[in-house]
Design an enzyme around this catalytic site. Sequence first.
Site, PDB file in Angstrom:
ATOM      1  N   TRP A   1      44.316 -23.612-221.959  1.00 15.79           N
ATOM      2  CA  TRP A   1      43.620 -24.158-220.788  1.00 15.79           C
ATOM      3  C   TRP A   1      42.644 -23.145-220.191  1.00 15.79           C
ATOM      4  O   TRP A   1      41.885 -23.477-219.284  1.00 15.79           O
ATOM      5  CB  TRP A   1      44.632 -24.604-219.717  1.00 15.79           C
ATOM      6  CG  TRP A   1      45.538 -25.719-220.155  1.00 15.79           C
ATOM      7  CD1 TRP A   1      45.567 -26.318-221.391  1.00 15.79           C
ATOM      8  CD2 TRP A   1      46.537 -26.379-219.377  1.00 15.79           C
ATOM      9  NE1 TRP A   1      46.523 -27.294-221.420  1.00 15.79           N
ATOM     10  CE2 TRP A   1      47.144 -27.355-220.201  1.00 15.79           C
ATOM     11  CE3 TRP A   1      46.998 -26.229-218.056  1.00 15.79           C
ATOM     12  CZ2 TRP A   1      48.176 -28.181-219.736  1.00 15.79           C
ATOM     13  CZ3 TRP A   1      48.031 -27.050-217.598  1.00 15.79           C
ATOM     14  CH2 TRP A   1      48.596 -28.019-218.436  1.00 15.79           C
ATOM     15  N   LYS A   2      42.679 -21.922-220.650  1.00 14.15           N
ATOM     16  CA  LYS A   2      41.784 -20.854-220.151  1.00 14.15           C
ATOM     17  C   LYS A   2      41.894 -20.768-218.623  1.00 14.15           C
ATOM     18  O   LYS A   2      42.961 -21.003-218.078  1.00 14.15           O
ATOM     19  CB  LYS A   2      40.353 -21.080-220.646  1.00 14.15           C
ATOM     20  CG  LYS A   2      40.310 -21.250-222.169  1.00 14.15           C
ATOM     21  CD  LYS A   2      38.926 -21.176-222.755  1.00 14.15           C
ATOM     22  CE  LYS A   2      39.013 -21.393-224.266  1.00 14.15           C
ATOM     23  NZ  LYS A   2      37.718 -21.233-224.927  1.00 14.15           N
TER      24      LYS A   2
ATOM     25  N   HIS B   1      42.342 -13.202-227.868  1.00 11.40           N
ATOM     26  CA  HIS B   1      41.333 -14.263-227.876  1.00 11.40           C
ATOM     27  C   HIS B   1      39.940 -13.616-227.823  1.00 11.40           C
ATOM     28  O   HIS B   1      39.752 -12.580-227.170  1.00 11.40           O
ATOM     29  CB  HIS B   1      41.537 -15.202-226.674  1.00 11.40           C
ATOM     30  CG  HIS B   1      40.705 -16.432-226.772  1.00 11.40           C
ATOM     31  ND1 HIS B   1      39.368 -16.439-226.431  1.00 11.40           N
ATOM     32  CD2 HIS B   1      40.987 -17.671-227.204  1.00 11.40           C
ATOM     33  CE1 HIS B   1      38.879 -17.645-226.648  1.00 11.40           C
ATOM     34  NE2 HIS B   1      39.846 -18.416-227.127  1.00 11.40           N
TER      35      HIS B   1
ATOM     36  N   SER C   1      36.161 -25.798-231.208  1.00 11.18           N
ATOM     37  CA  SER C   1      35.633 -27.168-231.124  1.00 11.18           C
ATOM     38  C   SER C   1      36.498 -28.190-231.874  1.00 11.18           C
ATOM     39  O   SER C   1      35.964 -29.099-232.515  1.00 11.18           O
ATOM     40  CB  SER C   1      34.175 -27.214-231.597  1.00 11.18           C
ATOM     41  OG  SER C   1      33.372 -26.406-230.747  1.00 11.18           O
TER      42      SER C   1
ATOM     43  N   GLY D   1      40.794 -25.629-227.075  1.00 10.86           N
ATOM     44  CA  GLY D   1      40.319 -25.243-225.747  1.00 10.86           C
ATOM     45  C   GLY D   1      39.878 -26.463-224.951  1.00 10.86           C
ATOM     46  O   GLY D   1      40.700 -27.170-224.367  1.00 10.86           O
ATOM     47  N   GLY D   2      38.594 -26.741-224.962  1.00 17.78           N
ATOM     48  CA  GLY D   2      38.022 -27.811-224.142  1.00 17.78           C
ATOM     49  C   GLY D   2      38.760 -29.136-224.229  1.00 17.78           C
ATOM     50  O   GLY D   2      39.047 -29.767-223.211  1.00 17.78           O
TER      51      GLY D   2
HETATM   52  P1  PGA Z   1      37.284 -24.820-227.843  1.00 17.54           P
HETATM   53  O1  PGA Z   1      38.079 -23.431-227.588  1.00 17.54           O
HETATM   54  O2  PGA Z   1      38.288 -25.784-228.427  1.00 17.54           O
HETATM   55  O3  PGA Z   1      36.798 -25.232-226.482  1.00 17.54           O
HETATM   56  O4  PGA Z   1      36.178 -24.523-228.791  1.00 17.54           O
HETATM   57  C1  PGA Z   1      39.031 -22.956-228.490  1.00 17.54           C
HETATM   58  C2  PGA Z   1      39.603 -21.658-227.967  1.00 17.54           C
HETATM   59  O5  PGA Z   1      38.847 -20.877-227.363  1.00 17.54           O
HETATM   60  O6  PGA Z   1      40.808 -21.374-228.138  1.00 17.54           O
END
Ligand code: PGA
Length: 252
Positions: free
Chosen positions: A10-11, A95, A213, A234-235
């Site tokens: 989730w960052k 990361h 992605s 991520g997103g």
């Molecule tokens: P993303 O990020 O799916 O938004 O590209 C992946 C990640 O940074 O772990």
Amino acid sequence: MRRVIIAGNWKMNKNISESMELANSIKRALYDILEIEIVLCPPFTSLSDVKEIVMDTNIMLGAQDVYWEKEGAFTGEVSAPMLKNIGCEYCIVGHSERRQFFHETNETVNRKARALLKEGISPIVCVGERLEDRKAGSTFAVVKDHVENSLAGITRDEIPKVVIAYEPVWAIGTGLNATRQEAQEVHKYIRGCLSAMHDEEIANLVRIQYGGSVKPENIKELISEPDVDGALVGGASLKADSFVQIARNCIG
Ligand code: PGA
């Protein structure tokens, strides 16, 4: 057989109530899933509330970073025993955003991974080349350097607890995912590095996630490659619908 592992990174997103809402929605959709492993990695501030929600389910909790010392005068840091205490089973280390913005090096990633393993927490060790590395033809060299040095000194017994996330930096948050062939080529190479460091039997136990992605639309083809054992998302992990669909697309 390696169990597929889908983790949501989730960052620096979601306050406590937003985290609880997202975790609850994911739990409602995925609580009964046994075929694959699901890990949620909220920010530190939401870890304990998310743990409460996923407590009696198969959904695991992960953190996004850790410091290698156990306790002491390290203002702002959080230790592996603290993560253990809160109920984390996983923790992302190395990361690319941490390597880029917070001066994370293979050496610090290695210290963090070892501190986590001492507490029985599985490190999700991120490795991956930048666009300029790929253009220069040094993808394998960069990945080898990340794998060998981030995992240095981790014993044969501990290695199966480690998860590696191959995340080409040019694919993170850009909408440009690696193709299934590009991912498989590097995943296979990483397994070869593990085999050279230990042996093939152990290398075959380690799960290697792809990250960059990942979406409901591309997970099926990525996961069908023999050395792709899951995804670090991520997103698309910030919305219950897309994360749940990614997980569901890995089953069957
Ligand atoms: P993303 O990020 O799916 O938004 O590209 C992946 C990640 O940074 O772990």
